[in-house]
Scaffold this motif. Sequence first.
Motif, short mmCIF file in Angstrom:
data_model
loop_
_atom_site.label_atom_id
_atom_site.label_comp_id
_atom_site.label_asym_id
_atom_site.label_seq_id
_atom_site.Cartn_x
_atom_site.Cartn_y
_atom_site.Cartn_z
N ALA A 13 0.83 -1.21 0.00
CA ALA A 13 0.00 0.00 0.00
C ALA A 13 0.87 1.26 0.00
CB ALA A 13 -0.91 0.00 1.22
N HIS A 14 0.34 2.32 -0.57
CA HIS A 14 1.05 3.61 -0.64
C HIS A 14 1.29 4.14 0.78
CE1 HIS A 14 1.73 7.90 -1.49
NE2 HIS A 14 2.10 7.49 -2.70
N PRO A 15 2.43 4.84 1.00
CA PRO A 15 2.69 5.40 2.34
C PRO A 15 1.55 6.25 2.89
CG PRO A 15 4.67 5.53 1.01
CD PRO A 15 3.59 5.00 0.11
N ALA A 16 0.86 6.99 2.01
CA ALA A 16 -0.26 7.83 2.47
C ALA A 16 -1.39 6.96 3.02
CB ALA A 16 -0.76 8.72 1.34
N VAL A 17 -1.65 5.84 2.35
CA VAL A 17 -2.69 4.91 2.81
C VAL A 17 -2.32 4.35 4.18
CG1 VAL A 17 -3.84 2.71 2.37
CG2 VAL A 17 -3.46 4.32 0.49
N LYS A 18 -1.05 3.95 4.33
CA LYS A 18 -0.60 3.39 5.60
C LYS A 18 -0.63 4.45 6.70
CE LYS A 18 2.00 -0.57 4.01
NZ LYS A 18 3.18 -1.41 4.24
N SER A 19 -0.33 5.69 6.36
CA SER A 19 -0.39 6.76 7.35
C SER A 19 -1.81 6.97 7.85
CB SER A 19 0.15 8.06 6.73
OG SER A 19 0.12 9.11 7.66
N ILE A 20 -2.77 7.01 6.92
CA ILE A 20 -4.18 7.17 7.30
C ILE A 20 -4.65 5.96 8.11
CG2 ILE A 20 -6.53 7.31 6.41
CD1 ILE A 20 -5.35 8.84 3.99
N ALA A 21 -4.26 4.76 7.68
CA ALA A 21 -4.65 3.55 8.40
C ALA A 21 -4.08 3.57 9.82
CB ALA A 21 -4.15 2.32 7.65
N GLY A 22 -2.83 4.03 9.95
CA GLY A 22 -2.21 4.13 11.27
C GLY A 22 -2.92 5.11 12.18
N SER A 23 -3.33 6.25 11.62
CA SER A 23 -4.01 7.26 12.43
C SER A 23 -5.36 6.75 12.92
CB SER A 23 -4.20 8.55 11.64
OG SER A 23 -5.11 8.36 10.56
N ILE A 24 -6.08 6.03 12.07
CA ILE A 24 -7.37 5.46 12.47
C ILE A 24 -7.16 4.38 13.53
CG2 ILE A 24 -9.41 4.19 11.69
CD1 ILE A 24 -9.06 5.58 8.96
N GLY A 25 -6.12 3.57 13.33
CA GLY A 25 -5.79 2.54 14.32
C GLY A 25 -5.41 3.15 15.65
N GLY A 26 -4.68 4.28 15.63
CA GLY A 26 -4.32 4.96 16.86
C GLY A 26 -5.53 5.50 17.60
N ALA A 27 -6.48 6.06 16.85
CA ALA A 27 -7.71 6.55 17.48
C ALA A 27 -8.49 5.40 18.11
CB ALA A 27 -8.57 7.28 16.44
N ALA A 28 -8.52 4.25 17.42
CA ALA A 28 -9.22 3.08 17.97
C ALA A 28 -8.55 2.60 19.24
CB ALA A 28 -9.24 1.96 16.92
N GLU A 29 -7.21 2.59 19.25
CA GLU A 29 -6.50 2.17 20.45
C GLU A 29 -6.81 3.11 21.62
OE1 GLU A 29 -1.97 1.87 22.28
OE2 GLU A 29 -2.24 2.20 20.14
N ALA A 30 -6.81 4.41 21.35
CA ALA A 30 -7.09 5.38 22.41
C ALA A 30 -8.48 5.16 23.00
CB ALA A 30 -6.96 6.80 21.87
N LEU A 81 -1.80 9.68 20.00
CA LEU A 81 -1.69 8.40 19.31
C LEU A 81 -1.98 8.51 17.82
CD1 LEU A 81 -3.20 5.78 21.80
CD2 LEU A 81 -0.84 6.45 21.46
N THR A 82 -2.94 9.36 17.47
CA THR A 82 -3.27 9.54 16.05
C THR A 82 -2.09 10.10 15.28
OG1 THR A 82 -5.62 9.88 16.54
CG2 THR A 82 -4.81 10.70 14.43
N LEU A 83 -1.46 11.14 15.82
CA LEU A 83 -0.29 11.73 15.17
C LEU A 83 0.88 10.76 15.13
CD1 LEU A 83 -0.33 15.34 16.69
CD2 LEU A 83 -0.96 14.67 14.36
N LYS A 84 1.09 10.07 16.25
CA LYS A 84 2.24 9.15 16.34
C LYS A 84 2.12 8.01 15.35
CE LYS A 84 2.65 6.33 19.89
NZ LYS A 84 2.93 5.82 21.25
N TYR A 85 0.94 7.38 15.28
CA TYR A 85 0.79 6.24 14.39
C TYR A 85 0.73 6.65 12.92
CZ TYR A 85 0.19 3.02 18.26
OH TYR A 85 0.40 2.24 19.38
N ALA A 86 0.17 7.81 12.64
CA ALA A 86 0.17 8.30 11.27
C ALA A 86 1.60 8.50 10.79
CB ALA A 86 -0.62 9.61 11.17
N LEU A 124 11.55 12.15 17.43
CA LEU A 124 11.98 13.55 17.37
C LEU A 124 10.83 14.51 17.08
CD1 LEU A 124 15.36 13.17 15.44
CD2 LEU A 124 15.03 13.64 17.87
N VAL A 125 9.88 14.07 16.26
CA VAL A 125 8.82 14.98 15.82
C VAL A 125 7.65 15.02 16.81
CG1 VAL A 125 7.13 15.45 13.99
CG2 VAL A 125 9.44 14.66 13.40
N VAL A 126 7.26 13.87 17.34
CA VAL A 126 6.04 13.81 18.15
C VAL A 126 6.29 13.35 19.59
CG1 VAL A 126 3.77 12.71 18.39
CG2 VAL A 126 4.59 13.38 16.13
N VAL A 127 6.96 12.21 19.74
CA VAL A 127 6.97 11.52 21.03
C VAL A 127 7.68 12.29 22.13
CG1 VAL A 127 7.69 9.43 22.24
CG2 VAL A 127 6.77 9.27 19.92
#
Length: 312
Positions: A13-30, A81-86, A124-127
């Motif tokens: 999958a394209h990096p953008a798709v994986k980034s969006i998928a990660g952000s949704i997964g992070g929101a679900a985890e939260a 979590l949304t920013l971190k996983y994205a 460096l950027v988020v955590v």
Amino acid sequence: MSGTSERKPLQPAHPAVKSIAGSIGGAAEACCLQPIDVIKTRLQLDHIGKYKGIWHCGETIIKEEGVRALWKGLTPFAVHLTLKYALRMGTNAMYQSLLRDENGDLSNIRRASAGFAAGITEALVVVTPFEVVKIKLQQQKGTSKELLRYRGPVHCAMTVAKEEGLRGLWAGATPTVMRNGTNQMCLFWAKNNFDGLLWGKHEGDGMQLSPLQSMGSGFSAACLGPVCTGPFDVIKTRLMAQERSQGPAKYRGLWHALNTIPREEGLRALWKGLLPRLMRIPPGQAIVWAVSDQITGYFERRAVEAQGGVNV
């Protein structure tokens, strides 16, 4: 030649798709794990023995404040979590694409390297700034806002920046980089290998795992990182918790802390908090992968079908 032709449809999958998928997964985890965090915080702040344990604490909160109280503080936790996983999922996919050979293959070493680079980026950027603020807030004793040094996340960040400079928000960046880099190196390498070992799934082959399958491999993969990065996590917390405005810091940096802590407290002190991390991280990763794999799997399957078939 037939083996080569079978591998042509591989379409990660394209990096953008994986980034969006990660952000949704992070929101679900939260959303799923916020009650655990609320109960943990209440137990840590309980100085009079009001709560007799995890279950009693949860029951008491629901009885006195309602079920919604278990999701107090969800917004900042979910944003983090949304920013971190994205960032994690997107940059890992980007680094993987840069490291693939001319045939599109990615060796285990290169996969681990991409994960390490993604971990450094998120650290460096988020955590690091988020954790500096979180740790300074969590180490405060008491519940009365009038007696607390920091009144909230924004006030804490502004106070640290004012008293210590912007660099104060990146205190402990070195061990955080090492912790997150090693964590993601282990995670992405292990997740891919567990997918192949347990389910016969390989990235980009068009096979879509069920949520339970993703949870199984995600949970298993996430157990490795905390064990490997325990010392970095302890040192990171010690460095971030230091109040430089109140006198000379006890620990001068990563290597000084790595030498001082075992000498004063024993080698096992470098793995303090390992059990809570293992109780928190693998279930969280199981949720993230259960959600994100459904999204990336859908797009991978469509891409492979467009190339001439699904390898399952």
